[in-house]
Enzyme design. Structure first.
Site, PDB file in Angstrom:
ATOM      1  CE  LYS A 171      -8.577  -2.275   4.789  1.00  0.00           C
ATOM      2  NZ  LYS A 171      -9.007  -3.160   3.788  1.00  0.00           N
TER       3      LYS A 171
ATOM      4  CG  ASP B 222      -3.464   3.855   3.946  1.00  0.00           C
ATOM      5  OD1 ASP B 222      -4.386   3.423   4.582  1.00  0.00           O
ATOM      6  OD2 ASP B 222      -3.500   3.368   2.801  1.00  0.00           O
TER       7      ASP B 222
ATOM      8  CD1 TRP C 241      -2.441  -2.251   1.617  1.00  0.00           C
ATOM      9  CD2 TRP C 241      -2.996  -1.090  -0.087  1.00  0.00           C
ATOM     10  NE1 TRP C 241      -3.409  -3.039   1.137  1.00  0.00           N
ATOM     11  CE2 TRP C 241      -3.615  -1.958   0.005  1.00  0.00           C
ATOM     12  CE3 TRP C 241      -3.366  -0.267  -1.118  1.00  0.00           C
ATOM     13  CZ2 TRP C 241      -4.798  -2.480  -0.790  1.00  0.00           C
ATOM     14  CZ3 TRP C 241      -4.368  -0.646  -1.949  1.00  0.00           C
ATOM     15  CH2 TRP C 241      -4.872  -2.027  -1.936  1.00  0.00           C
TER      16      TRP C 241
END
Ligand SMILES: Cc1ncc(COP(=O)(O)O)c(C=O)c1O
Length: 358
Positions: A195, A171, A101
């Site tokens: 999530k 992030d 990511w």
């Protein structure tokens, strides 16, 4: 209702109480005669839903008053563009790559600024550690340093933030609200909801107010943090149902005792799983102990020929979706806030039995 345990990385398991309440309110939200999906975002019912969700998110996370909380759309991948459009001023931005990511974020940012990977943990496509801070080639004139503080695919988590004078943008998609975070140590944090916050469609951004108002001219109005903030996250129609679900998740989390209480449970859950893996002969954890994720536990079977049987047997036992990401291989059990300790113990019991029979 008995449901299997879902170890998917996101969209992920939601607290059953949240699903039950959403189901009960599906056709008629609190006497309105409408589903939340059908009502105006400017009406009194939805306005209250969004205001409460924002206030609960602020209090759960401990957001200081000099920070804006924004509810946006586009997911964390869109933020890979939106963040540099808002915060880079077209200047230098440093990235530390600890998994897929952060690597993706760095690549995307090159379109908008002088983005540089100042340290990378990548070795033969794998990420198992965080490079030592004194090896980072930090640039003193960088606008900010970008980190992904929990790499969902590889299972690498920062358990402390580095000491740096540069503003940190993180992030936090896959560990938001799983642990206490000192928001004042970040210039900005962001993530997708699917999530620990709720369902996909909602992106949360927490940004220090003094950073607003410097978006590049090319930044779309709907993605300009200052515009979004000035319009109470209603510059365009918000993802109303996703905000509603997030609101229910926040209330559930408050009932669980808040972030400190869920953090203690997350430590317990991940510790039991890692301890079992470390003591076994068949399974091997991938990540260095100092930066193992509490949310995404990555591991291998030492005999990878057993992988398919392992995953299929799990599904038959009501343990779903723990195969690793296709780019990483192996296994990954995602054990977010909504995964109870019983789910983790059921997985361990299955793994123990599988090892015995292997
Ligand atoms: C850490 C992290 N960043 C970014 C993303 C991408 O999020 P989205 O698909 O919502 O844009 C994910 C998705 O799993 C993630 O785990």
């Amino acid at each position: 209702m008995s449901r299997p345990f879902n170890f998917a990385p996101g969209p992920a398991r939601l607290p059953p109480e949240v699903l039950e309440q959403a189901a009960a309110e599906m056709l008629d939200y609190q006497g309105s005669g409408m589903s939340v999906m059908e009502m105006s975002h400017r009406g009194k019912h939805y306005t209250r839903i969004q205001d409460e969700a924002m206030a609960d998110f602020r209090s759960l996370l401990g957001v200081p008053s000099d920070y804006e909380v924004l509810f946006m759309q586009g997911g964390a991948i869109a933020e890979n563009s939106i963040v540099p459009l808002n915060l880079s001023r077209g200047g230098k931005v440093d990235f530390v790559v600890t998994g897929s990511w952060s690597k993706k974020s760095a690549a995307e940012a090159t379109k908008y600024c002088d983005a540089k990977v100042i340290a990378s943990a990548e070795q033969n496509g794998h990420f198992t550690h965080i490079p030592a801070v004194d090896t980072w080639g930090s640039r003193t004139d960088a606008q900010y340093l970008h980190l992904c503080t929990n790499e969902t695919i590889h299972g690498v988590e920062f358990h402390a933030l580095p000491n740096t004078k540069t503003d940190i943008v993180a992030d936090v998609s896959s560990h938001i609200l799983s642990r206490r975070m000192d928001v004042s140590k970040y210039a900005c944090l962001f993530g997708g909801a699917q999530k620990n916050v709720g369902i996909s469609g909602l992106t949360f951004v927490v940004v220090r107010k003094d950073l607003l108002g410097h978006a590049l001219l090319s930044c779309p109005g709907a993605f300009d943090y200052q515009t979004v903030a000035a319009n109470g996250s209603m510059f365009n129609t918000p993802p109303t149902y996703a905000v509603y679900i997030a609101g229910l998740v926040f209330k559930w989390l408050k009932e669980q005792g808040g972030v400190a209480a869920i953090e203690a449970r997350n430590i317990q859950k991940s510790q039991e799983l890692y301890d079992f893996i470390d003591a076994s002969h068949l399974y091997a954890a991938r990540v260095s102990p100092d930066c193992r994720s509490r949310m995404n536990v990555t591991f291998d079977l030492r005999d990878s020929a057993l992988n398919d049987r392992f995953v299929e047997g799990g599904a038959s036992a009501g343990l779903l979706a723990f195969r690793g990401h296709k780019s990483a291989g192996g296994m990954r059990a995602s054990i977010y806030n909504a995964m109870p300790i019983e789910g983790v113990r059921a997985l361990i019991a299955y793994m123990r039995e599988f090892e015995r029979l292997a």
